[in-house]
Design a protein around this motif. Structure first.
Motif, PDB file in Angstrom:
ATOM      1  N   GLU A 127       2.423   1.897  -3.369  1.00 32.57           N
ATOM      2  CA  GLU A 127       1.440   2.411  -4.313  1.00 32.57           C
ATOM      3  C   GLU A 127       1.095   3.879  -4.004  1.00 32.57           C
ATOM      4  OE1 GLU A 127      -2.938   1.069  -5.775  1.00 32.57           O
ATOM      5  OE2 GLU A 127      -1.864  -0.367  -4.527  1.00 32.57           O
ATOM      6  N   LEU A 128       0.965   4.175  -2.703  1.00 31.44           N
ATOM      7  CA  LEU A 128       0.609   5.531  -2.266  1.00 31.44           C
ATOM      8  C   LEU A 128       1.670   6.551  -2.677  1.00 31.44           C
ATOM      9  CD1 LEU A 128      -1.445   6.817   0.259  1.00 31.44           C
ATOM     10  CD2 LEU A 128       0.831   7.166   1.120  1.00 31.44           C
ATOM     11  N   PHE A 136       0.831  -1.205   0.000  1.00 28.37           N
ATOM     12  CA  PHE A 136       0.000   0.000   0.000  1.00 28.37           C
ATOM     13  C   PHE A 136       0.874   1.267   0.000  1.00 28.37           C
ATOM     14  CE2 PHE A 136      -2.481   3.356   2.103  1.00 28.37           C
ATOM     15  CZ  PHE A 136      -3.661   3.323   1.368  1.00 28.37           C
ATOM     16  N   ALA A 195       1.595   6.998  -6.459  1.00 32.54           N
ATOM     17  CA  ALA A 195       0.420   7.737  -6.934  1.00 32.54           C
ATOM     18  C   ALA A 195       0.515   9.222  -6.577  1.00 32.54           C
ATOM     19  CB  ALA A 195      -0.853   7.128  -6.360  1.00 32.54           C
TER      20      ALA A 195
END
Lengths: 76, 154
Positions: B18-19, B15, B22
């Protein structure tokens, strides 16, 4: 930043399939509209709005780097 | 077989990866398992952005992770985000500030009010002065405005 809001919202809610983010790109400001299930609103807003504020802090920092302004609107 | 804790750490790790991607932040991270949870250490080019204005972004990321990985009814899992040892450096700084402020309160018999701080930082002030004779501490205000006050006592 649409993907960012989408992934965070999906991780916070009980019904990730009902998370919808749409991006309204303006000249100065990009508005990110977040829709979640009615029952999940509290999850994305948080106590005293703390979760929404945390997401906005992250969005603000990301925007600063890109020299863009992003605004998160949580739609009810 | 992976334990529940290992699986949770793996989920947090993917996570965070990905965070950061992004959000287009130029940061790397390392996850360390702890006795009762884990610490995510952030480092890299954008650490300044993480730590400015009282480490607002550090606390924001920590809050998002806490909410995203909160599982009621499971054993305690403390998820901490750190960056360039900010947590320990800030703790040391707060201990010093708390002792100095306590001396001032004893001399003047006037209360001292800290700037608003997150709960984990207020806790450090309370603990530092818990055994300090002649003063007592309390938190007042709510939300972002909550702050520690030192009062003369006894």
């Amino acid at each position: 930043m649409k993907e960012l809001i989408e992934m965070i919202a999906k991780a916070l809610v009980d019904s990730p399939d009902q998370v919808v983010v749409s991006e309204v790109v303006g000249e100065q400001i990009t508005v990110l509209e977040l829709r979640v299930a009615q029952s999940d609103l509290g999850k994305v807003i948080g106590k005293q709005g703390r979760t929404a504020r945390s997401i906005r802090t992250l969005l603000g920092t990301a925007g600063m780097k890109l020299r863009k302004r992003f605004v998160l609107e949580i739609l009810e | 077989m992976k334990t529940e804790k290992e699986k949770r750490i793996a989920r947090v790790t993917s996570f965070v990866k990905e965070l950061l991607a992004a959000a287009e932040l130029d940061l790397e991270f390392r996850c360390d398992a702890e006795d009762q949870g884990m610490t995510v250490h952030l480092y890299g080019h954008d650490v300044g952005l993480v730590l400015n204005s009282g480490a607002r972004l550090l606390y924001a990321i920590n809050h998002i992770l806490n909410r995203a990985f909160y599982e009621p009814g499971t054993e305690a899992f403390n998820l901490l985000v750190d960056c360039n040892d900010y947590r320990s450096r800030r703790a040391e700084e707060l201990e010093g500030l708390a002792r100095k402020a306590a001396e001032g309160v004893k001399e003047s018999s006037e209360p001292y009010l800290f700037d608003p701080m997150p709960a984990s930082e207020r806790r450090i002030v309370h603990i530092t002065l818990a055994e300090e004779p002649g003063v007592m501490t309390e938190s007042e205000g709510s939300g972002l405005e909550r702050r520690v006050a030192i009062f003369p006592a006894g």
